[in-house]
Design a protein around this motif. Sequence first.
Motif, PDB file in Angstrom:
ATOM      1  N   ASN A 119       0.293   2.654  17.608  1.00 39.50           N
ATOM      2  CA  ASN A 119       0.911   2.292  18.890  1.00 39.50           C
ATOM      3  C   ASN A 119      -0.141   2.047  19.960  1.00 39.50           C
ATOM      4  OD1 ASN A 119       3.514   2.401  17.893  1.00 39.50           O
ATOM      5  ND2 ASN A 119       3.882   4.496  18.556  1.00 39.50           N
ATOM      6  N   TYR A 120      -1.187   2.860  19.964  1.00 41.81           N
ATOM      7  CA  TYR A 120      -2.274   2.628  20.921  1.00 41.81           C
ATOM      8  C   TYR A 120      -2.989   1.311  20.626  1.00 41.81           C
ATOM      9  CZ  TYR A 120      -2.143   7.176  23.277  1.00 41.81           C
ATOM     10  OH  TYR A 120      -1.782   8.250  24.049  1.00 41.81           O
ATOM     11  N   MET A 121      -3.180   0.995  19.361  1.00 43.87           N
ATOM     12  CA  MET A 121      -3.827  -0.261  18.996  1.00 43.87           C
ATOM     13  C   MET A 121      -2.986  -1.457  19.423  1.00 43.87           C
ATOM     14  SD  MET A 121      -5.371   0.709  15.220  1.00 43.87           S
ATOM     15  CE  MET A 121      -6.510  -0.672  15.142  1.00 43.87           C
ATOM     16  N   MET A 122      -1.677  -1.374  19.227  1.00 44.31           N
ATOM     17  CA  MET A 122      -0.782  -2.452  19.643  1.00 44.31           C
ATOM     18  C   MET A 122      -0.773  -2.594  21.167  1.00 44.31           C
ATOM     19  SD  MET A 122       0.468  -3.702  16.801  1.00 44.31           S
ATOM     20  CE  MET A 122       2.032  -4.526  17.144  1.00 44.31           C
ATOM     21  N   LYS A 123      -0.982  -1.505  21.838  1.00 43.82           N
ATOM     22  CA  LYS A 123      -0.995  -1.483  23.301  1.00 43.82           C
ATOM     23  C   LYS A 123      -2.243  -2.155  23.877  1.00 43.82           C
ATOM     24  CE  LYS A 123      -0.506   2.074  26.940  1.00 43.82           C
ATOM     25  NZ  LYS A 123      -0.452   3.541  27.154  1.00 43.82           N
ATOM     26  N   VAL A 124      -3.385  -1.973  23.200  1.00 41.94           N
ATOM     27  CA  VAL A 124      -4.665  -2.429  23.727  1.00 41.94           C
ATOM     28  C   VAL A 124      -5.024  -3.841  23.256  1.00 41.94           C
ATOM     29  CG1 VAL A 124      -7.153  -1.930  23.737  1.00 41.94           C
ATOM     30  CG2 VAL A 124      -5.506  -0.065  23.964  1.00 41.94           C
ATOM     31  N   ARG A 144     -12.547   1.151  22.067  1.00 39.88           N
ATOM     32  CA  ARG A 144     -11.784   0.939  23.299  1.00 39.88           C
ATOM     33  C   ARG A 144     -10.818   2.089  23.576  1.00 39.88           C
ATOM     34  NH1 ARG A 144     -11.564  -4.479  25.253  1.00 39.88           N
ATOM     35  NH2 ARG A 144     -12.803  -5.901  23.978  1.00 39.88           N
ATOM     36  N   ILE A 145     -10.226   2.617  22.516  1.00 40.60           N
ATOM     37  CA  ILE A 145      -9.197   3.646  22.679  1.00 40.60           C
ATOM     38  C   ILE A 145      -9.807   5.031  22.863  1.00 40.60           C
ATOM     39  CG2 ILE A 145      -7.295   4.832  21.488  1.00 40.60           C
ATOM     40  CD1 ILE A 145      -6.725   2.088  20.111  1.00 40.60           C
ATOM     41  N   PHE A 146     -10.871   5.340  22.127  1.00 41.14           N
ATOM     42  CA  PHE A 146     -11.326   6.725  22.062  1.00 41.14           C
ATOM     43  C   PHE A 146     -12.641   7.026  22.777  1.00 41.14           C
ATOM     44  CE2 PHE A 146      -8.669   6.253  18.181  1.00 41.14           C
ATOM     45  CZ  PHE A 146      -7.719   7.217  18.485  1.00 41.14           C
ATOM     46  N   CYS A 147     -13.463   6.017  23.053  1.00 44.06           N
ATOM     47  CA  CYS A 147     -14.823   6.302  23.526  1.00 44.06           C
ATOM     48  C   CYS A 147     -15.040   5.887  24.979  1.00 44.06           C
ATOM     49  CB  CYS A 147     -15.835   5.592  22.633  1.00 44.06           C
ATOM     50  SG  CYS A 147     -15.863   6.209  20.942  1.00 44.06           S
ATOM     51  N   GLN A 148     -15.389   6.863  25.809  1.00 43.05           N
ATOM     52  CA  GLN A 148     -15.719   6.611  27.199  1.00 43.05           C
ATOM     53  C   GLN A 148     -17.154   6.070  27.268  1.00 43.05           C
ATOM     54  OE1 GLN A 148     -13.308   7.379  29.601  1.00 43.05           O
ATOM     55  NE2 GLN A 148     -14.565   6.202  31.032  1.00 43.05           N
ATOM     56  N   PRO A 149     -17.356   4.849  27.780  1.00 43.28           N
ATOM     57  CA  PRO A 149     -18.709   4.288  27.848  1.00 43.28           C
ATOM     58  C   PRO A 149     -19.663   5.200  28.619  1.00 43.28           C
ATOM     59  CG  PRO A 149     -17.083   2.589  28.304  1.00 43.28           C
ATOM     60  CD  PRO A 149     -16.339   3.897  28.271  1.00 43.28           C
ATOM     61  N   GLY A 150     -20.890   5.314  28.098  1.00 41.93           N
ATOM     62  CA  GLY A 150     -21.897   6.107  28.759  1.00 41.93           C
ATOM     63  C   GLY A 150     -21.713   7.608  28.635  1.00 41.93           C
ATOM     64  N   GLN A 151     -20.703   8.030  27.922  1.00 43.29           N
ATOM     65  CA  GLN A 151     -20.430   9.465  27.804  1.00 43.29           C
ATOM     66  C   GLN A 151     -20.236   9.910  26.358  1.00 43.29           C
ATOM     67  OE1 GLN A 151     -17.445  11.374  30.455  1.00 43.29           O
ATOM     68  NE2 GLN A 151     -16.412  12.041  28.584  1.00 43.29           N
ATOM     69  N   ASP A 152     -19.395   9.207  25.615  1.00 45.84           N
ATOM     70  CA  ASP A 152     -19.032   9.651  24.270  1.00 45.84           C
ATOM     71  C   ASP A 152     -20.018   9.148  23.214  1.00 45.84           C
ATOM     72  OD1 ASP A 152     -16.825  11.168  25.000  1.00 45.84           O
ATOM     73  OD2 ASP A 152     -15.519   9.419  25.064  1.00 45.84           O
ATOM     74  N   ARG A 212       0.795  -1.217   0.000  1.00 49.13           N
ATOM     75  CA  ARG A 212       0.000   0.000   0.000  1.00 49.13           C
ATOM     76  C   ARG A 212       0.836   1.280   0.000  1.00 49.13           C
ATOM     77  NH1 ARG A 212      -4.661  -1.160  -2.297  1.00 49.13           N
ATOM     78  NH2 ARG A 212      -6.131  -2.296  -0.975  1.00 49.13           N
ATOM     79  N   GLY A 213       2.139   1.150   0.023  1.00 49.89           N
ATOM     80  CA  GLY A 213       2.984   2.330  -0.042  1.00 49.89           C
ATOM     81  C   GLY A 213       3.012   3.138   1.232  1.00 49.89           C
ATOM     82  N   VAL A 214       2.995   2.441   2.380  1.00 51.51           N
ATOM     83  CA  VAL A 214       3.099   3.111   3.675  1.00 51.51           C
ATOM     84  C   VAL A 214       4.247   2.481   4.451  1.00 51.51           C
ATOM     85  CG1 VAL A 214       0.640   3.672   3.720  1.00 51.51           C
ATOM     86  CG2 VAL A 214       1.434   1.551   4.777  1.00 51.51           C
ATOM     87  N   ARG A 215       4.442   2.900   5.692  1.00 49.73           N
ATOM     88  CA  ARG A 215       5.491   2.354   6.540  1.00 49.73           C
ATOM     89  C   ARG A 215       4.923   1.256   7.428  1.00 49.73           C
ATOM     90  NH1 ARG A 215       6.219   6.302  10.093  1.00 49.73           N
ATOM     91  NH2 ARG A 215       8.216   5.551  10.886  1.00 49.73           N
ATOM     92  N   ASN A 216       5.780   0.343   7.823  1.00 51.52           N
ATOM     93  CA  ASN A 216       5.385  -0.731   8.737  1.00 51.52           C
ATOM     94  C   ASN A 216       4.695  -0.159   9.966  1.00 51.52           C
ATOM     95  OD1 ASN A 216       6.090  -2.177  11.384  1.00 51.52           O
ATOM     96  ND2 ASN A 216       6.546  -3.808   9.934  1.00 51.52           N
ATOM     97  N   GLU A 217       5.192   0.956  10.455  1.00 47.64           N
ATOM     98  CA  GLU A 217       4.656   1.566  11.679  1.00 47.64           C
ATOM     99  C   GLU A 217       3.239   2.096  11.515  1.00 47.64           C
ATOM    100  OE1 GLU A 217       9.075   1.608  11.769  1.00 47.64           O
ATOM    101  OE2 GLU A 217       7.544   2.210  10.305  1.00 47.64           O
ATOM    102  N   ASN A 218       2.765   2.163  10.274  1.00 46.86           N
ATOM    103  CA  ASN A 218       1.416   2.651  10.001  1.00 46.86           C
ATOM    104  C   ASN A 218       0.408   1.522   9.798  1.00 46.86           C
ATOM    105  OD1 ASN A 218       3.159   4.996   8.044  1.00 46.86           O
ATOM    106  ND2 ASN A 218       2.076   5.531   9.925  1.00 46.86           N
TER     107      ASN A 218
END
Length: 350
Positions: free
Chosen positions: A231-236, A90-98, A68-74
């Motif tokens: 990085n956040y996805m790899m973390k979670v 999981r990363i961006f949405c606070q349950p019951g709020q967002d 796809r013409g991107v970097r491994n890190e992407n």
Amino acid sequence: MNFNLDQLVRPNIKSLKAYHSARADFSKGILLDANENSLGAPFPDADQLHRYPDPSQEKLRDLIAEWRGVRNENVFVGVGSDEGIDLMFRIFCQPGQDRVITTPPTYGMYGVSASIHDVAVDQVLLDEKNFQPKVEEILNTATEHTKLLFLCSPNNPTGNSFEQERLTRLIEEFPGIVVLDEAYIDFSEQESWAAKIAEFPNLVVLQTMSKSFGLAGIRLGITYASEDIINYMMKVKPPYNINKLTARKAIEAFEKLDTIRFNLNAIRKERKQLREKLKMLDAVEEIMESDANFLLVRIADAQQLYQSLAERGIIVRYRGDEPHCSRCLRITVGTSDENKRLISALKELT
């Protein structure tokens, strides 16, 4: 673009200490660190299946990045596109709020995942005439708690691609993360947005090996995003989300790109021929323009026709309960023989 990722990420995710798996450190040597079964699997051709897989899937991500013409890190690889969708919540949405915004008719898992995570969904229907996103209404619907916008292009179930100008404006002006689902992009003449993630730090592009690669059974989804989001996805994610058998088949597929391209061309040809045959049926009212491997067809007595086809062993998808899709069937482009059998059955039933 004034974009601050840290303001969107949930505080508990920012402070999360990811699980550190054994295979993240060593994959060779006398491995006595992960409580694996040292005697191996119960069949001779297991090929190291008693060992845990690579948690970061470096080889597979390298191949995808080059493709796809991107970097491994992407690049992130997950269990289908659904894992990428789930991780956005999981990363961006606070349950019951967002909140998130979807644009029906569209892929149903966005709403299902939102419900699982107790996140409210604001729906802005696509334009009824052309199935294009309503840019002004989407932007006006966003609130301070709106974290994600889900767009599917080519869209499921309508099959059409969204106009580039509309997508650009939404990505530039939406106050959160824009998730662009490109599951069907390789059936289209339009280019993927994957390479534009460097230009747009709030853009997340989803793809899959289920459609153009013909590998739905291995459940391999791909996410392209900025290195920070990846990085956040790899973390979670779970430490070993991609198993060895899936990774092996995905890697093998990149040795068969010529075959994949041949199949894509064949499906596009069959799509055109199927459209022409369907147009000749009196019961067919409308066939939506499609850049995917399916056609959305408005046809008289669609629900009864769906059931009658199923009784003959021909399974299509009834989509008449979706917004703007009354009396519609979604028909996957089959093989030449399958399409002929479909048309023959439709002629007898209508």
